[in-house]
Scaffold this active site. Sequence first.
Site, PDB file in Angstrom:
ATOM      1  N   HIS A   5      69.721  82.820   6.228  1.00  0.00           N
ATOM      2  CA  HIS A   5      68.484  82.902   5.756  1.00  0.00           C
ATOM      3  C   HIS A   5      67.381  82.746   6.733  1.00  0.00           C
ATOM      4  O   HIS A   5      67.126  81.505   7.206  1.00  0.00           O
ATOM      5  CB  HIS A   5      68.308  82.035   4.570  1.00  0.00           C
ATOM      6  N   ARG A  39      64.403  83.482   6.594  1.00  0.00           N
ATOM      7  CA  ARG A  39      63.015  83.104   6.071  1.00  0.00           C
ATOM      8  C   ARG A  39      61.947  84.074   6.538  1.00  0.00           C
ATOM      9  O   ARG A  39      61.964  85.274   6.078  1.00  0.00           O
ATOM     10  CB  ARG A  39      62.791  81.625   6.063  1.00  0.00           C
ATOM     11  N   HIS A  98      76.616  86.160  -4.765  1.00  0.00           N
ATOM     12  CA  HIS A  98      76.651  84.883  -4.869  1.00  0.00           C
ATOM     13  C   HIS A  98      77.145  84.506  -6.550  1.00  0.00           C
ATOM     14  O   HIS A  98      76.650  84.836  -7.424  1.00  0.00           O
ATOM     15  CB  HIS A  98      75.154  84.240  -4.802  1.00  0.00           C
ATOM     16  N   HIS A 112      80.156  82.238   0.008  1.00  0.00           N
ATOM     17  CA  HIS A 112      80.513  80.895   0.156  1.00  0.00           C
ATOM     18  C   HIS A 112      81.574  80.572  -1.212  1.00  0.00           C
ATOM     19  O   HIS A 112      80.983  79.817  -1.984  1.00  0.00           O
ATOM     20  CB  HIS A 112      79.439  80.207   0.018  1.00  0.00           C
ATOM     21  N   ASP A 157      75.635  80.255   5.963  1.00  0.00           N
ATOM     22  CA  ASP A 157      74.807  80.017   4.823  1.00  0.00           C
ATOM     23  C   ASP A 157      73.667  79.189   5.462  1.00  0.00           C
ATOM     24  O   ASP A 157      73.200  78.518   4.697  1.00  0.00           O
ATOM     25  CB  ASP A 157      75.577  79.652   3.663  1.00  0.00           C
ATOM     26  N   HIS A 211      65.277  74.268   5.218  1.00  0.00           N
ATOM     27  CA  HIS A 211      64.080  73.779   4.597  1.00  0.00           C
ATOM     28  C   HIS A 211      63.177  72.840   5.125  1.00  0.00           C
ATOM     29  O   HIS A 211      63.957  72.206   6.411  1.00  0.00           O
ATOM     30  CB  HIS A 211      64.458  73.233   3.103  1.00  0.00           C
ATOM     31  N   PRO A 222      68.416  73.777  -2.288  1.00  0.00           N
ATOM     32  CA  PRO A 222      69.505  73.653  -2.191  1.00  0.00           C
ATOM     33  C   PRO A 222      69.680  74.434  -0.601  1.00  0.00           C
ATOM     34  O   PRO A 222      68.995  75.440  -0.363  1.00  0.00           O
ATOM     35  CB  PRO A 222      70.257  74.423  -3.191  1.00  0.00           C
ATOM     36  N   GLY A 223      70.486  74.044   0.212  1.00  0.00           N
ATOM     37  CA  GLY A 223      70.907  74.693   1.479  1.00  0.00           C
ATOM     38  C   GLY A 223      70.770  73.517   2.473  1.00  0.00           C
ATOM     39  O   GLY A 223      70.030  72.865   2.510  1.00  0.00           O
TER      40      GLY A 223
HETATM   41 ZN   LIG Z   1      72.857  81.857   0.854  1.00  0.00          ZN
END
Ligand SMILES: [Zn+2]
Length: 445
Positions: free
Chosen positions: A61, A63, A179, A235, A308, A312, A327-328
């Site tokens: 990600h 972003r 997912h 995942h 993954d 954040h 999450p993450g």
């Molecule tokens: Zn992901």
Amino acid sequence: MSLSITDVKLAVEDELIEGAISIRDGRIDKIGKTALLPKADRTIDGKGLIAIPGLIDAHVHLRDMELSYKEDFSSGTLAAAAGGFTTVLDMPNTKPPTSSDERLVEKMAKARTAIHVNVGFYASLAESATDLRRMTNAGAIAFKLHMNEPNSDAWHNDRQRLLSSLEECGALRVPVAVHAENGPAIAKIQTKYREAGRNSARDFLRAHAPRFELEAVRMIIDLARRVHSNVHVCHLSTRRSLYEISAARKKGAQVTCEVTPHHLFLDTSDLNRKGGLALMVPPLRRRSDTIALWKAMLGGQIDIIASDHAPHVLEEKETRDVWAVKPGLPGLETTLPLLLTRVHRGEMTWAGLVRLLAEKPAGIFGLQGKGRLEVGMDGDLVLIDPKAQFNIDSSKFYSKAHFSPFDGVKCVGRPAVTIVAGHVVHDRGEIVEKNQGKVVVRGVR
Ligand SMILES: [Zn+2]
């Protein structure tokens, strides 16, 4: 522009062979003995280093756009370079989401001026065949389906509508990454818990119970098999869904799957100490699951490892309300060192590492010219220092996300030099040449 790497060890199958590599005009043009290499503009002394193909992270990600406060194309691809990844595939659940050909083109245009390693883009799985076709023509690497999205009236919760979308992807020969968690069921429990004031990490685990992953895996395999579409389960986290996939594959289903380092190296016992930093979806599982994942991965039942990477800001991870925690976790700069430490201990082979992080992701996502250290392939490679010892320190990440549940973990082995198309992008912690990344488009080299 040419680059030679002399006196380096090459990971060929399970052996390390002394040799040299020449890269010319962005591609590997010779592999052989150091003495026989043509003269180059630049030479790297590879003594003590091991050359492997540039790694590919199929689940990142990056972003950017309206979420660039978490990560942007530049910071994310610098993190990739520092972590030994020369190609990353960016997920579409951004703000705005990559859900049309215009959005995809817009993202690609912005990325072109900012990326330091190669980037391919996912687009969101759409219901309309026209939209799917347009996004494919615009160069989407794959489509992403979020079965975990809580919205119970979403079109993809309707089997028939999902089936026809998957059928179109099969016809277009574009893989669908999934997912796999039963979103409506999870949302129901979350609402119940919230109303009851239940708010612990254990409640989060219960809401994301293993059976919800299994149900989603079963459903997607069943649908994919009927329409011959290539489905890639992201995942994978539990033993039960792993068995489900293995069984379906034995019967000929075209299903591939991925595992993340956090599901391999951490389990629910880490949640007490790490709190929100170790919250992700699907969540950490029991120790017996991690053991099963390792075994299956080393045995070839799991196709790829992907980080993954989900950055954040720290405040979003440390909020007291477990349902509000984003999450993450960032993974681009920890994945390779964690795995190299296993190679160092003799628990994983070089061939296994290269297969899971380069060959297989290139194959599944159709990345031409990538994933192997061979003459004619792109000049993307990583030189590993197999003896370097260090502790993971998220304050030094190139990613904007300066946190990690792996902080303080002692590693042996790290990416020393990262080369993209024959250009040294990263050299022992320093960024050397910027903007060497290209936007990778499906089916085009
Ligand atoms: Zn992901």
